[in-house]
Design a protein around this motif. Sequence first.
Motif, mmCIF file in Angstrom:
data_model
loop_
_atom_site.group_PDB
_atom_site.id
_atom_site.type_symbol
_atom_site.label_atom_id
_atom_site.label_comp_id
_atom_site.label_asym_id
_atom_site.label_seq_id
_atom_site.Cartn_x
_atom_site.Cartn_y
_atom_site.Cartn_z
ATOM 1 N N ASP A 1 -42.143 -8.781 -24.415
ATOM 2 C CA ASP A 1 -42.325 -7.679 -23.472
ATOM 3 C C ASP A 1 -42.320 -8.153 -22.005
ATOM 4 O OD1 ASP A 1 -42.591 -4.989 -22.920
ATOM 5 O OD2 ASP A 1 -44.775 -5.099 -22.808
ATOM 6 N N VAL A 2 -41.269 -8.890 -21.631
ATOM 7 C CA VAL A 2 -41.157 -9.399 -20.264
ATOM 8 C C VAL A 2 -40.398 -8.387 -19.409
ATOM 9 C CG1 VAL A 2 -40.218 -11.219 -18.802
ATOM 10 C CG2 VAL A 2 -41.221 -11.794 -21.026
ATOM 11 N N SER A 3 -40.995 -7.986 -18.295
ATOM 12 C CA SER A 3 -40.355 -7.042 -17.381
ATOM 13 C C SER A 3 -40.558 -7.488 -15.937
ATOM 14 C CB SER A 3 -40.928 -5.628 -17.564
ATOM 15 O OG SER A 3 -40.674 -5.128 -18.857
ATOM 16 N N PHE A 4 -39.499 -7.507 -15.154
ATOM 17 C CA PHE A 4 -39.568 -7.759 -13.713
ATOM 18 C C PHE A 4 -38.218 -7.399 -13.113
ATOM 19 C CE2 PHE A 4 -37.791 -11.699 -15.333
ATOM 20 C CZ PHE A 4 -36.795 -11.991 -14.410
ATOM 21 N N LYS A 5 -38.194 -7.333 -11.771
ATOM 22 C CA LYS A 5 -36.947 -7.016 -11.090
ATOM 23 C C LYS A 5 -36.808 -7.884 -9.849
ATOM 24 C CE LYS A 5 -34.237 -3.024 -9.507
ATOM 25 N NZ LYS A 5 -34.233 -1.558 -9.352
ATOM 26 N N ALA A 6 -35.630 -8.501 -9.688
ATOM 27 C CA ALA A 6 -35.315 -9.304 -8.508
ATOM 28 C C ALA A 6 -34.200 -8.607 -7.751
ATOM 29 C CB ALA A 6 -34.894 -10.708 -8.921
ATOM 30 N N LYS A 7 -34.484 -8.202 -6.493
ATOM 31 C CA LYS A 7 -33.483 -7.529 -5.678
ATOM 32 C C LYS A 7 -32.640 -8.543 -4.919
ATOM 33 C CE LYS A 7 -36.283 -3.351 -5.154
ATOM 34 N NZ LYS A 7 -36.936 -2.437 -4.188
ATOM 35 N N ARG A 8 -31.582 -8.047 -4.335
ATOM 36 C CA ARG A 8 -30.645 -8.916 -3.634
ATOM 37 C C ARG A 8 -31.352 -9.700 -2.525
ATOM 38 N NH1 ARG A 8 -25.010 -7.205 -0.493
ATOM 39 N NH2 ARG A 8 -24.332 -9.350 -0.077
ATOM 40 N N GLY A 9 -31.108 -11.002 -2.495
ATOM 41 C CA GLY A 9 -31.659 -11.862 -1.457
ATOM 42 C C GLY A 9 -33.082 -12.332 -1.713
ATOM 43 N N GLU B 1 -34.892 -8.301 -28.114
ATOM 44 C CA GLU B 1 -35.328 -6.938 -27.815
ATOM 45 C C GLU B 1 -35.191 -6.698 -26.319
ATOM 46 O OE1 GLU B 1 -39.341 -6.759 -29.111
ATOM 47 O OE2 GLU B 1 -38.850 -6.883 -31.247
ATOM 48 N N GLY B 2 -35.086 -5.439 -25.936
ATOM 49 C CA GLY B 2 -35.029 -5.095 -24.527
ATOM 50 C C GLY B 2 -33.669 -5.351 -23.906
ATOM 51 N N GLU B 3 -33.627 -5.275 -22.574
ATOM 52 C CA GLU B 3 -32.365 -5.421 -21.845
ATOM 53 C C GLU B 3 -32.514 -6.408 -20.686
ATOM 54 O OE1 GLU B 3 -30.009 -1.263 -21.855
ATOM 55 O OE2 GLU B 3 -31.939 -1.207 -20.815
ATOM 56 N N VAL B 4 -31.454 -7.177 -20.456
ATOM 57 C CA VAL B 4 -31.340 -8.018 -19.262
ATOM 58 C C VAL B 4 -30.198 -7.436 -18.441
ATOM 59 C CG1 VAL B 4 -30.917 -10.324 -18.361
ATOM 60 C CG2 VAL B 4 -32.132 -10.056 -20.538
ATOM 61 N N LEU B 5 -30.510 -6.971 -17.256
ATOM 62 C CA LEU B 5 -29.520 -6.287 -16.420
ATOM 63 C C LEU B 5 -29.148 -7.131 -15.209
ATOM 64 C CD1 LEU B 5 -31.199 -2.756 -16.324
ATOM 65 C CD2 LEU B 5 -29.511 -3.571 -17.963
ATOM 66 N N VAL C 1 -25.576 -5.259 -5.896
ATOM 67 C CA VAL C 1 -25.105 -6.639 -5.894
ATOM 68 C C VAL C 1 -26.308 -7.583 -5.930
ATOM 69 C CG1 VAL C 1 -23.814 -8.410 -4.630
ATOM 70 C CG2 VAL C 1 -23.033 -6.040 -4.569
ATOM 71 N N GLY C 2 -26.221 -8.610 -6.760
ATOM 72 C CA GLY C 2 -27.247 -9.647 -6.784
ATOM 73 C C GLY C 2 -28.599 -9.183 -7.291
ATOM 74 N N GLU C 3 -28.613 -8.199 -8.136
ATOM 75 C CA GLU C 3 -29.877 -7.664 -8.666
ATOM 76 C C GLU C 3 -30.051 -8.067 -10.131
ATOM 77 O OE1 GLU C 3 -31.037 -3.260 -9.680
ATOM 78 O OE2 GLU C 3 -31.362 -3.583 -7.516
ATOM 79 N N VAL C 4 -31.221 -8.586 -10.464
ATOM 80 C CA VAL C 4 -31.529 -9.004 -11.836
ATOM 81 C C VAL C 4 -32.774 -8.262 -12.297
ATOM 82 C CG1 VAL C 4 -32.096 -10.931 -13.371
ATOM 83 C CG2 VAL C 4 -30.591 -11.297 -11.401
ATOM 84 N N GLU C 5 -32.695 -7.683 -13.490
ATOM 85 C CA GLU C 5 -33.840 -6.943 -14.003
ATOM 86 C C GLU C 5 -34.027 -7.217 -15.497
ATOM 87 O OE1 GLU C 5 -35.680 -2.371 -14.142
ATOM 88 O OE2 GLU C 5 -33.641 -2.725 -13.415
ATOM 89 N N PHE C 6 -35.268 -7.483 -15.881
ATOM 90 C CA PHE C 6 -35.648 -7.609 -17.287
ATOM 91 C C PHE C 6 -36.435 -6.367 -17.668
ATOM 92 C CE2 PHE C 6 -34.054 -11.691 -16.952
ATOM 93 C CZ PHE C 6 -34.291 -12.491 -18.063
ATOM 94 N N LYS C 7 -36.018 -5.688 -18.745
ATOM 95 C CA LYS C 7 -36.722 -4.498 -19.210
ATOM 96 C C LYS C 7 -37.260 -4.741 -20.616
ATOM 97 C CE LYS C 7 -34.318 -0.795 -16.698
ATOM 98 N NZ LYS C 7 -33.495 0.437 -16.864
#
Length: 587
Positions: A359-367, A395-399, A337-343
């Motif tokens: 080529d942007v990549s990062f991950k935001a976890k809940r809160g 290109e890539g994925e937004v999750l 829940v509430g997780e955003v990730e760029f791959k």
Amino acid sequence: MFKIFKYLKPKEGLMAAVSLGFIVCQVWLTLKMPDYMAKITTLVITPGSAMGDIWTQGGYMLLCALGSLAASVAVGFFAARIAAGFAQRLRGMLFSKVDSFSMAEINRFSTPSLITRSTNDITQVQIMVVMGLQVMFTAPVMAVWAVIKIAGKGMEWTMATGVAVLIIVIGMVIALIFVMPKFRRMQGLIDNLNNVTRENLTGLRVVRAYNAEAYQEVKFEKANEELTGTYLFTTRAFAFMMPMMNFFMSGLALAIYWIGAYLLKNAASLDAMKTTFANMMVFTQYAMQVVMAFMMLVMMFVFLPRALVAARRIDEVLETKPTIRDGSRTEGEPGVVGEVEFKNVGFKYPDAEGYVLKDVSFKAKRGETVAFIGSTGSGKSTLINLVPRFFDATEGEVLIDGVDVKEYAQDALHNKIGYVPQKAVLFQDSVAANVAYGENGREPTTEEQIKKAVAIAQGADFVEEMEGQYGADVAQGGTNLSGGQKQRIAIARAVCREPEIYIFDDSFSALDYKTDRVLRSALKKECAGVTSLIVAQRIGTIMDADRIVVLDEGGVVGVGTHKELLNTCAVYKEIALSQLNEEELVS
């Protein structure tokens, strides 16, 4: 053009068929009157005819005229019903289609053009439907039927009528050849005029502040003159048609009488003279009906070219397939829940050569609070707009919650997000309605939720001082509020949704530093567990973020906390030092 008629309802098709029946009745009654005229003429020139017989034939003639009038009114009634319903449906379909467009389609057509297509173009089609049923159907039926009626009345008269009609048709074709391209250009010029007017009204403060009224007047005048010149050209072309038609109508009547005089002179007997004279009177009436039919077609051709262009423009929008297609998922992966990730995300705008993001990549976890900073044009806002799918990544994925955003149904995706744009957008309604705006997929928003959201956004002080408080009116665009007040209501709107993820696209720039700090503290306290993505220009806004992503020319050049980036990222340190001194940065 005719592709657009596939949006007619079966009921409207039935009404059109009924209208066609009334048209046939109208034409039959109209063309029946010359027959009674011939009988009256014969009675008048025949010695010993009874006046009662003449009155009887005149009565039949009057009944035909009244019946034709009634049929014409019925056709007008059905035509108006069909046209109004059709226009209403087209406007609704066009509005719904534009609502489904991504920003790519909006930019392709442009806002002024979409407004013109939804209003002026549909009006042109509506006029064409009304005129088409009343004129386009009537004219051919009348012309063909009248020609059949006069076919046996005299070869000389028929040839004279044929020559007149041929000249009229050639004149119409020539006019259309010259006028049609101008009608295509006219709709584009209306778009341009709409654009200039819209820019002037939305930017009125800037126009006045820079004393640019004269410049805007010249700009408007140029657009206005181009449209007026084109309109005058088309109008003059068709204005020439009507006098030409009248000229040939009068010429045809003269030719019929001249031929009739010749035939009467060479008639072999008195009975033959009577028959010829009666035929001449009838032929005159029928020939006028033929020419009148073509005159009606000319009237139709005044509207038809512009309506053809308008229909093509409407159909172009309706047939456009949105590039962003709806998925089917409504929930993310179980337990996420509430997780955003760029791959490895890359993005470039349609028809653009270079990439805005690479080529942007990062991950935001809940809160967590993840902030994005960079120079102007580095791609911060573009990156954040990929999350709610205003655009799709090239290109890539937004999750979100472990699922590609392309797999979500758009309403389910948007219900996970509380979005605050760079420029606060408020609607003409009450404060409460603006805060509770939209559908969040849950129970209706309560008054307590609205007040809580406004309090978190630090807006309770000014809202409760307004007349009517939460029921106070907000003007269109929020023009009766300051920039900071508008921004706080926009933030309250996002908070009121109780989303999983907040997106703040440089949303704190209109706030003073104190309000900015207090607001972010309130968000952190009251909205714990909600992920925040913040685009900011001010270092002070993002210093406390769990992670900061530094962008430069579309690429990620640094990821870390404020203190880490001061030591590891030259771009971040340069931005920071341009706003704060060394002591403030480390405090």
